[in-house]
Scaffold this motif. Structure first.
Motif, PDB file in Angstrom:
ATOM      1  N   THR A 745      25.667   6.538 -38.820  1.00 15.91           N
ATOM      2  CA  THR A 745      24.497   5.645 -39.223  1.00 15.91           C
ATOM      3  C   THR A 745      24.809   4.972 -40.512  1.00 15.91           C
ATOM      4  O   THR A 745      24.525   3.678 -40.812  1.00 15.91           O
ATOM      5  N   LEU A 746      25.391   5.683 -41.476  1.00 16.39           N
ATOM      6  CA  LEU A 746      25.962   4.988 -42.614  1.00 16.39           C
ATOM      7  C   LEU A 746      27.015   4.014 -42.738  1.00 16.39           C
ATOM      8  O   LEU A 746      27.000   3.029 -43.299  1.00 16.39           O
ATOM      9  N   ALA A 747      28.043   4.317 -41.627  1.00 16.01           N
ATOM     10  CA  ALA A 747      28.918   3.530 -41.414  1.00 16.01           C
ATOM     11  C   ALA A 747      28.559   2.287 -40.893  1.00 16.01           C
ATOM     12  O   ALA A 747      28.985   0.923 -41.230  1.00 16.01           O
ATOM     13  N   ILE A 748      27.533   2.123 -39.927  1.00 20.88           N
ATOM     14  CA  ILE A 748      27.000   0.897 -39.596  1.00 20.88           C
ATOM     15  C   ILE A 748      26.313   0.207 -40.650  1.00 20.88           C
ATOM     16  O   ILE A 748      26.246  -0.965 -40.651  1.00 20.88           O
ATOM     17  N   LEU A 835      24.224   8.031 -29.473  1.00 18.43           N
ATOM     18  CA  LEU A 835      23.236   6.932 -29.009  1.00 18.43           C
ATOM     19  C   LEU A 835      22.207   6.402 -30.032  1.00 18.43           C
ATOM     20  O   LEU A 835      22.045   5.284 -29.905  1.00 18.43           O
ATOM     21  N   ARG A 836      21.611   7.258 -30.873  1.00 17.34           N
ATOM     22  CA  ARG A 836      20.759   6.751 -32.016  1.00 17.34           C
ATOM     23  C   ARG A 836      21.538   5.505 -32.814  1.00 17.34           C
ATOM     24  O   ARG A 836      20.970   4.439 -32.915  1.00 17.34           O
ATOM     25  N   ALA A 842      22.724  -2.189 -32.345  1.00 13.74           N
ATOM     26  CA  ALA A 842      22.238  -3.080 -31.363  1.00 13.74           C
ATOM     27  C   ALA A 842      21.034  -4.042 -31.731  1.00 13.74           C
ATOM     28  O   ALA A 842      21.010  -5.181 -31.316  1.00 13.74           O
ATOM     29  N   ARG A 843      20.091  -3.431 -32.477  1.00 12.50           N
ATOM     30  CA  ARG A 843      18.874  -4.066 -32.928  1.00 12.50           C
ATOM     31  C   ARG A 843      19.087  -5.055 -34.237  1.00 12.50           C
ATOM     32  O   ARG A 843      17.928  -5.496 -34.648  1.00 12.50           O
ATOM     33  N   LEU A 844      20.033  -5.004 -34.835  1.00 12.69           N
ATOM     34  CA  LEU A 844      20.382  -5.705 -36.260  1.00 12.69           C
ATOM     35  C   LEU A 844      20.144  -7.268 -35.796  1.00 12.69           C
ATOM     36  O   LEU A 844      20.483  -7.692 -34.924  1.00 12.69           O
TER      37      LEU A 844
END
Length: 853
Positions: A745-748, A835-836, A842-844
């Motif tokens: 999540t942080l990497a994204i 998954l999360r 994908a929602r960005l």
């Protein structure tokens, strides 16, 4: 300082989601630790109260002064006292009442024909004490036994066995006795003492079935008259008692009972849970460190700007540590509440599985709250310390350039250091298990191996990800290739993320390998030692079960299908001052049925003054064929035995063998633990087993098993242990998953602009989700493979260390199928953790992502 705190508070408010994984990791670890401590305190307080109430009317206990304790047992075996002492005790001034307490093993058979209990806690029988103040049990329904064959049963046992007042059943003593239930009892207000079963009989029946001869009791319970304290009563009793008999206060007796439960169950159970709490917190350490390391890396330009505007290194470091402290304190406090909730849940769950968790309020001591709170804060701050120091060292000019590429995985110093640690760990381990058996050396080598794995992680992760991820480009196209490249970006980050999962998988693999090795050892022991066709046993572990009737072997021997039937009983004695277990049997039949290895001397002429000893025990006690050994029995009598045989293998046969005739004068309640049977030539196993089952039915219907079935059932407790281990380690795996998910999540967040550009040049949402998921799987694959290798190595160390410290020969086994399941579970965990973050990526919004700085 105030400026640092304000910056920390602002950062926490603005980036709450960044620390969600850290919060959960600390919360789970602290909750498990606090729940374990609170549960332990509550159980101890509950048993203190239980024994205190149950023995409140007993002011003194008269018993044998000496006990013989064999290796591996905390409770010794005491000589019975003469019931004739009751009159002597009653004549002591200040004694209001005295009654004999006759006690032995007795296992009830339930309404369905299955024995009740026997899987750990004792199955007890004794005389029903009519004095209500001296009897720890209280009649809840029905009446006391008045004639032979009538019994009172504790209510929990009756419910478990489907028995009610008026029912007739069998009590194994171990000879089967037909009994009728005439009353139900409680112990200290509970349905029983934990899962211990109790059957109360008349005094005559108790003497007949539970003692070697009439006129003996385990102890004498004494009640004081008005105005006489327990200490004063003991002082008056002591001069009136014969040599070898002592009196202790009722309070001391209750404390001993509590200590027995504590040492045999509570301490071990609590330590077991604390070990897994430690594993969970160790896994959490990696997750927490990784989170703060990523956050600090993402704020490099922000910290550089602060430095350029005049902030000192100390202020930047303190800002990060204040954030860590805030997360640590809030998560630890929430973990304390969660721990109390876990203990309350167990308090409700235990009675449902047959363990009467005390119904009183939870006992929450200061240490049980203070220790988890301190551990949670220290673990979180310790994990964040290095990233905080690194943040303080940020140069002001870093605000003018992009963040440097992470080349930590290519560090030559790290590679050399890691390989040096690996070499040292292997050397220490081999020295501890092969050269000079030492648990400390082997353990030090195992711990050093874990450290070496962590140090080498960034170096190994680069090679591992390249190898494991090489097929992804061909199988998953551009998404697979990008996932592999992303996992290679920061070897140090990949290694730190995978290390949490690696530790969890390593511990799972360790216990899987050790459990399989124990099973293989048991199978090897039975196959090598037992040459018979079937084994008759009353399966139990711990103190439960009543054993087998000593008459069973003789009855089976008379069958035409049977060649030899030998029963193995158990006795205890001090051999030259050291407590030892004795195997009581027919030595000649034992030699025909069991492989005893090389025998020096003869097993056939032991008689009433001969003994057979294993080679290892003979060397330890400096004994040889023809030598003399002095045995002191529980009745206090000393006899000199001649060593007439020294044999090679003990295992099922034990270290010392004497005849039943030699044991008879000293025995208490006689029973066998196993009857081994060999068949006549031409008799099939199925035919012989059916005949033995028919004969055994008259002796309480014990279980008749083939040799393979006996080996499998003997190792049945191992599966139960592994099930509990896997359930507890699930917590560590959950924390590791949180770490992987949090890192991704942080990497994204870190790659927001890059992800927007990929979408802009044509990458679809499904391709983006696949890229993130496969990156998660690659990280999990690295952790899983490393954990399997480390766990298998540590399992080998544990098996070899156990082999060196035990008389038995341990077999090492690698359960490939079970380890394959562990590997698949690790990969599935990686996919689940991704998954999360994949959905979030994908929602960005594409345009917003491209515009992100």
């Amino acid at each position: 300082m105030n400026a640092s705190i304000r910056l920390s508070v602002s950062s926490l408010r603005a980036h709450r989601r960044r620390f969600a994984g850290t919060f959960l990791a600390v919360f789970l670890g602290v909750a498990f630790l606090a729940g374990t401590l609170v549960m332990g305190d509550t159980l101890r307080a509950g048993f203190d109260s239980l024994f205190g109430k149950a023995t409140s009317g007993t002011d003194a206990v008269v018993r044998s002064a000496d006990a013989i304790t064999t290796p591996g047992e905390s409770q010794g075996v005491r000589q019975p006292v003469a019931t004739g002492l009751v009159r002597t005790v009653e004549n002591v001034p200040g004694v209001a009442a005295a009654v004999p307490n006759i006690q032995g093993a007795g296992q009830l058979v339930g309404a369905n024909g299955d024995p009740i209990g026997g899987q750990g806690p004792p199955t007890l029988a004794g005389n029903w004490i009519t004095d209500p103040q001296l009897n720890p049990y209280r009649l809840a329904e029905g009446r006391a036994p008045r004639k032979s064959g009538e019994v009172v049963v504790n209510r929990g046992t009756a419910e478990k066995g489907g028995l009610k007042i008026g029912d007739t059943t069998v009590l194994r003593t171990p000879d089967p006795v037909r009994v009728t239930v005439v009353g139900l009892a409680t112990f200290g207000g509970e349905d029983g003492m934990a899962q211990v079963t109790f059957t109360g009989m008349t005094v005559a029946d108790a003497e007949k079935y539970l003692t070697a001869r009439p006129g003996e009791a385990a102890s004498i319970q004494v009640r004081a008259g008005p105005g006489v304290s327990q200490e004063e009563l003991v002082e008056r009793l002591t001069p009136a008692l014969p040599k070898g008999v002592e009196a202790i206060t009722g309070q001391e007796s209750a404390e001993e009972n509590t200590e027995m439960i504590s040492s045999q169950f509570l301490d071990v159970f609590t330590l077991f849970l604390l070990v897994f709490s430690g594993v969970a917190l160790l896994v959490a350490t990696f997750s927490i460190h990784n989170t703060f390391a990523i956050v600090v890396a993402q704020r490099t330009r922000e910290n550089a700007l602060l430095r350029a505007l005049g902030a000192s290194r100390r202020q930047v470091t303190v800002t990060t540590l204040v954030e860590a402290t805030a997360v640590a304190v809030t998560a630890s406090l929430a973990g304390l509440a969660g721990g109390i909730g876990i203990a309350a849940g167990l308090q409700a769950l235990f009675p449902a599985i047959g363990f009467p968790f005390p119904e009183d309020d939870l006992v929450v001591k200061g240490l049980s709250l203070g220790l988890p709170l301190a551990v949670g804060i220290v673990v979180c701050l310790g994990s964040a310390l290095l990233p905080a120091v690194r943040a303080g060292r940020t140069a002001p000019l870093a605000a003018l350039r992009e963040t440097a590429v992470d080349a930590s995985g290519a560090s030559r110093l790290r590679a050399v250091t890691g390989m040096g640690l690996i070499a040292l760990a292997v050397a220490l381990t081999l020295a501890g298990v092969l050269v000079s058996p030492s648990v400390w050396l082997a353990g030090s080598g195992a711990v050093l191996a874990l450290v070496a794995f962590v140090v080498l992680g960034p170096v190994a992760s680069t090679a591992a990800v390249r190898i494991v991820g090489s097929p992804l480009g061909r199988l998953r196209g551009v998404s697979g290739a990008l996932a592999r490249r992303n996992a290679l970006r920061s070897p140090k980050r990949t290694a730190a993320t995978a290390s949490a999962l690696m530790i969890g998988v390593a511990v799972v693999s360790l216990f899987t390998v050790f459990g399989a090795s124990l099973k293989a050892t048991m199978d090897q022991t039975v196959s090598r030692s037992f040459a018979g066709g079937v084994a008759v046993s009353a399966p139990s572990f711990g103190a439960g079960g009543s054993g087998l009737s000593p008459r069973l072997a003789g009855a089976v021997q008379e069958l035409p299908e049977v060649d030899t039937a030998v029963g193995l009983g158990r006795g205890v004695a001090e051999v030259d001052g050291e407590g030892r277990a004795l195997t009581v049997t027919d030595p000649a039949a034992l030699e025909r049925t069991f492989d005893l290895g090389r025998i020096d001397g003869s097993m056939r002429g032991l008689g009433t003054d001969g003994i057979a000893v294993t080679e290892k025990e003979a060397a330890r006690q400096h004994l040889a064929t023809g030598g003399k050994a002095q045995l002191t029995f529980t009745d206090g009598r000393k006899e000199t035995f001649t060593v007439r045989a020294v044999y090679g293998q003990s295992e099922l046969a034990g270290d010392y063998v004497i005849t039943r005739a030699a044991w008879a004068p000293h025995r208490t309640q006689d029973s066998d633990t196993l009857v081994a049977v060999t068949f006549e030539d031409g008799v099939s196993t199925d035919e012989g087993k059916a005949a033995v089952e028919k004969a055994a039915a008259r002796y309480g219907n014990p279980e008749v098993q083939t040799r393979d079935e006996y080996a499998q059932s003997s190792a049945g407790g191992i599966d139960m242990m592994l099930t509990l281990v896997y359930a507890l380690l699930a917590l560590a795996v959950v924390i590791a998953l949180l770490g992987i998910a949090n890192t991704l999540t942080l990497a994204i967040h870190e790659r927001t602009r890059e992800l927007g550009l990929l979408r802009a040049v044509g990458q679809t949402r499904s391709q983006l989700r696949a890229m993130v998921r496969w990156e998660s799987v690659l990280v999990a694959a690295f952790g899983t493979v490393g954990g399997l290798a480390l766990g298998a190595f540590l399992g080998w160390v544990l098996v070899r260390a156990s082999d060196g410290s035990s008389d038995s020969d341990f077999a090492f086994a690698v359960p490939s199928a079970q380890l394959a399941v562990v590997a698949l579970a690790g990969l599935a965990a990686g996919a689940l953790a991704g998954l999360r973050p994949a959905r979030r990526a994908a929602r960005l919004d594409v345009l917003h992502a491209i515009a992100t700085e």
